[in-house]
Structures are given as C-alpha cells and as structure tokens.
Design an enzyme around this catalytic site. Structure first.
Site, PDB file in Angstrom:
ATOM      1  N   ARG A 139      53.236  46.939  44.535  1.00 27.07           N
ATOM      2  CA  ARG A 139      52.124  46.164  43.957  1.00 27.07           C
ATOM      3  C   ARG A 139      51.320  47.067  43.023  1.00 27.07           C
ATOM      4  O   ARG A 139      50.900  46.663  41.941  1.00 27.07           O
ATOM      5  CB  ARG A 139      51.223  45.590  45.073  1.00 27.07           C
ATOM      6  CG  ARG A 139      51.889  44.508  45.900  1.00 27.07           C
ATOM      7  CD  ARG A 139      50.901  43.773  46.815  1.00 27.07           C
ATOM      8  NE  ARG A 139      50.316  44.609  47.843  1.00 27.07           N
ATOM      9  CZ  ARG A 139      50.857  44.830  49.048  1.00 27.07           C
ATOM     10  NH1 ARG A 139      52.002  44.266  49.374  1.00 27.07           N
ATOM     11  NH2 ARG A 139      50.246  45.605  49.932  1.00 27.07           N
ATOM     12  N   LYS A 179      35.227  37.404  39.675  1.00 27.52           N
ATOM     13  CA  LYS A 179      35.834  36.068  39.580  1.00 27.52           C
ATOM     14  C   LYS A 179      35.805  35.367  40.924  1.00 27.52           C
ATOM     15  O   LYS A 179      35.994  36.010  41.969  1.00 27.52           O
ATOM     16  CB  LYS A 179      37.288  36.187  39.119  1.00 27.52           C
ATOM     17  CG  LYS A 179      37.975  34.833  38.966  1.00 27.52           C
ATOM     18  CD  LYS A 179      39.472  34.950  38.773  1.00 27.52           C
ATOM     19  CE  LYS A 179      40.191  34.509  40.028  1.00 27.52           C
ATOM     20  NZ  LYS A 179      41.648  34.349  39.840  1.00 27.52           N
ATOM     21  N   LYS A 212      35.802  29.543  33.489  1.00 28.36           N
ATOM     22  CA  LYS A 212      37.273  29.595  33.462  1.00 28.36           C
ATOM     23  C   LYS A 212      37.819  28.266  33.993  1.00 28.36           C
ATOM     24  O   LYS A 212      38.105  28.130  35.192  1.00 28.36           O
ATOM     25  CB  LYS A 212      37.752  30.778  34.313  1.00 28.36           C
ATOM     26  CG  LYS A 212      39.258  30.871  34.454  1.00 28.36           C
ATOM     27  CD  LYS A 212      39.687  32.240  34.954  1.00 28.36           C
ATOM     28  CE  LYS A 212      41.173  32.268  35.209  1.00 28.36           C
ATOM     29  NZ  LYS A 212      41.705  33.610  35.377  1.00 28.36           N
TER      30      LYS A 212
END
Ligand code: 13P
Length: 336
Positions: free
Chosen positions: A44, A134, A217
């Site tokens: 990752r 976010k 968004k």
C-alpha cells in the site's frame, strides 16, 4: 482565516485538480488483490509512493488526499508523505471520516461516522503536515431513498466536520456522494442531487462554515449505472450545473468525484461543464478515474514503476485539458 481561503484556492487553482488516493486500508487492500498484488502494508505504501513521486505531478495536481496510514508512512528517501508532497508544492489532505454505518431509523441507508474525538485528531493531522481534509457522506437513490432523515443527518455531520476543520486550520472538502448505483434516470439524479446539495449548504451556513475556505466534492449528475439510459457529456454538464444552483458564489471551488464512471467518460463530462456559466472553479478530485490505469500498469512490479507513473500523468494531463477548455475526445487515442 485568509490563509485558509488561500489554501482552498490553491487546491483548485486554474488548471489544477485533486488526486484522491485516500482509500481505506480495506478498500486499498481489495484493489491491490484485484490487481494481483499482495495486500501488505508495504505494498500500500509503495503504490502511494509511486503515485506521489510521479514526475511533474504538481503541474496538474494541487492536493493529494491520503488516508491515516499513508499520512504516517515515509517515501524511500525518508521524508513523510506530507513532506514529500510539500517539497513538490502539493498540499497533503487527510480523509478523516470513519466510514459509513447503518443509520438507525432508515433501513438500508447509512450515516458517515467519525465525529467523536474529531477535534484532537484534526490537530494531530495538522501537526503531521495535513493542510486539508475530506469527509464523504453516501446517499443512495432507490425506492423511498434517500430519506429526509438520511439527507439531514449526513448534511449535519458534514457541517460539523467542516466547522471543526476550519477551527483546526484545515480546509474541509465536503463530499456528499449520491451513488451512481441503481436504475434511476438522469432527471431523478438531478432532483436528488439538488435536494442533497441544498440540505448540505443550509447546514454549512448554519454552522458558520466559511464558503471561501471550503471545497465541495459532489457527484456528477448521471443516469444510474443499471438504468440503460445513456447521457451525452452536454446532458450531464447541463444537469450537473443545474443541480449546483444553490451554491454560494463565494465557495472556493467544486471538485467532482468520479464515482465509478469510466475515466474517459468522467473527463469528457468535466470538459463539457466548462462551457456553461459557473461562479466557481469546476475541477476534478478523482480517485478511480485517475489511478485505475496506473494501478493496472504498475501491478506491484518494481520494473513497471515508471509505467504506472506515466499512466497517472496521462490521466492528469487529460483532465487538466478538460478543465482548461482544451480537451478533445481524440486526445484519448494518443499513447501514454
Ligand atoms: P472516486 O473518484 O473513485 O469516486 O473517488 C473519489 C473519492 O474521493 C471517494 O471518496
């Protein structure tokens, strides 16, 4: 606060968008496995390093959203990811929600969690170099959904998050996603998206969130993926801009998610929006539509590192063309 508005403006500066590389450990692991890569912490990390060290990434990317695991990892030279991004003139963002859980009282619907202890976490993330954050809320179109309580509960959570971010000196990206899943029409997606955005904007205002220091968004307005309906980019653009009608002019910018659209379609739709009147920068904050080709090209093979980077750079360049009014579908035929 002026500083925060400047940070928000930099994320969506002309010709720039945002790279959403903040898949949770579970989602990222599933995507690595699907690409034939072992889903280890190191893979990752390596995958995210491949993305953020793409040569000249800053030419089209103002910010990269990371998950907590990546925020605390390091690239090969020893710098943390936020440091490596800052060296390149790119802002580091952090996904701060804790994902979705069933919403009691609304069968089949979800609430995004993560408000408990959010203040101290935001302070920690800012200390680690994050400049923006976010939070994603998820609404599903179906029989009787989204319900008024799901819309209201998710809008309130987004507003509480956004307000906490601004207090902590982070620019909030506010993401209410109406899913593309389902058989709904373009027209229904437009109505639901309009309603959801209105609820979100109302709560943001009530919580005193400064629009000039926040980025929205949203989803693009499209027919459901199982609807059998096809919408051309100019139809998607018209319906999307109509749904954005309730946004304050002061908003720093609108950076769309790709939501599972094929990369070329997301880019063509974004390009078509630029021709319509709008008060804010309209750009991309894509995840899959930017990184899927890069993951396929890299597929965990160190020998394919630069192939992955070229694939990412190509999609970034095509989306920069889209937001700059220079996009033609023929550009999709050019080699990476
Ligand atoms: P997609 O562009 O793949 O929808 O991802 C954007 C995102 O950040 C989802 O939270």
């Amino acid at each position: 606060m002026t500083n925060l508005a400047e940070h928000a403006a930099a994320l969506v500066a002309p010709g720039k968008g945002i790279l959403a590389a903040d898949e949770s450990i579970g989602t990222m692991s599933a995507r690595l496995t699907a690409a034939g890569v072992e889903a280890s912490e190191e893979n990752r990390r390596a995958y995210r390093e491949m993305l953020v060290t793409t040569p000249d990434l800053a030419a089209g990317i103002g910010g990269v959203i990371l998950c907590e695991e990546t925020l605390k990892q390091r690239v090969s030279g020893g710098a943390t990811f936020p440091e490596a991004l800052a060296e390149r003139g790119i802002g580091a963002g952090i996904k701060v929600d804790a994902g979705t859980r069933p919403l009691a009282g609304a069968p089949g619907e979800t609430i995004t969690e993560g408000l408990d202890g959010l203040g101290p976490r935001l302070a920690e993330y800012a200390g680690l170099g994050a400049t923006f954050a976010k939070w994603r809320a998820v609404l599903r179109i179906g029989p009787g959904t989204p319900s008024p309580i799901a819309v209201r509960a998710n809008a309130q959570a987004l507003a509480r998050y956004a307000s906490a971010c601004q207090e902590a000196g982070l620019v909030p990206i506010v993401e209410p996603e109406v899913l593309i899943d389902g058989e709904h029409s373009l027209a229904l997606c437009q109505s639901v998206t309009t309603l959801v955005l209105l609820a979100v904007m109302t709560e943001l205002e009530e919580y005193g969130v400064r629009a000039d220091a926040a980025v929205l968004k949203p989803n693009m307005v499209t027919p459901g993926k199982d609807s059998g309906e096809r919408a051309e980019p100019d139809q998607v653009a018209g319906a999307t801009l109509a749904a954005l009608g309730a946004l304050p002019d002061a908003l720093a910018g609108v950076a769309f998610l790709s939501g599972g659209q094929p990369p070329e379609q997301a880019t063509a739709n974004l390009a078509a929006m630029q021709a319509l009147p709008h008060a804010w920068p309209l750009t991309f904050s894509f995840g899959r539509a930017l990184v899927d080709p890069a993951l396929r090209a890299w597929h965990g093979d160190p020998a394919c590192w630069s192939d992955g980077q070229r694939a990412l750079a190509r999609r970034v360049a095509l989306n920069v063309a889209a937001v700059s009014g220079d996009y033609q579908p023929e550009l999709e035929l050019s080699p990476a």
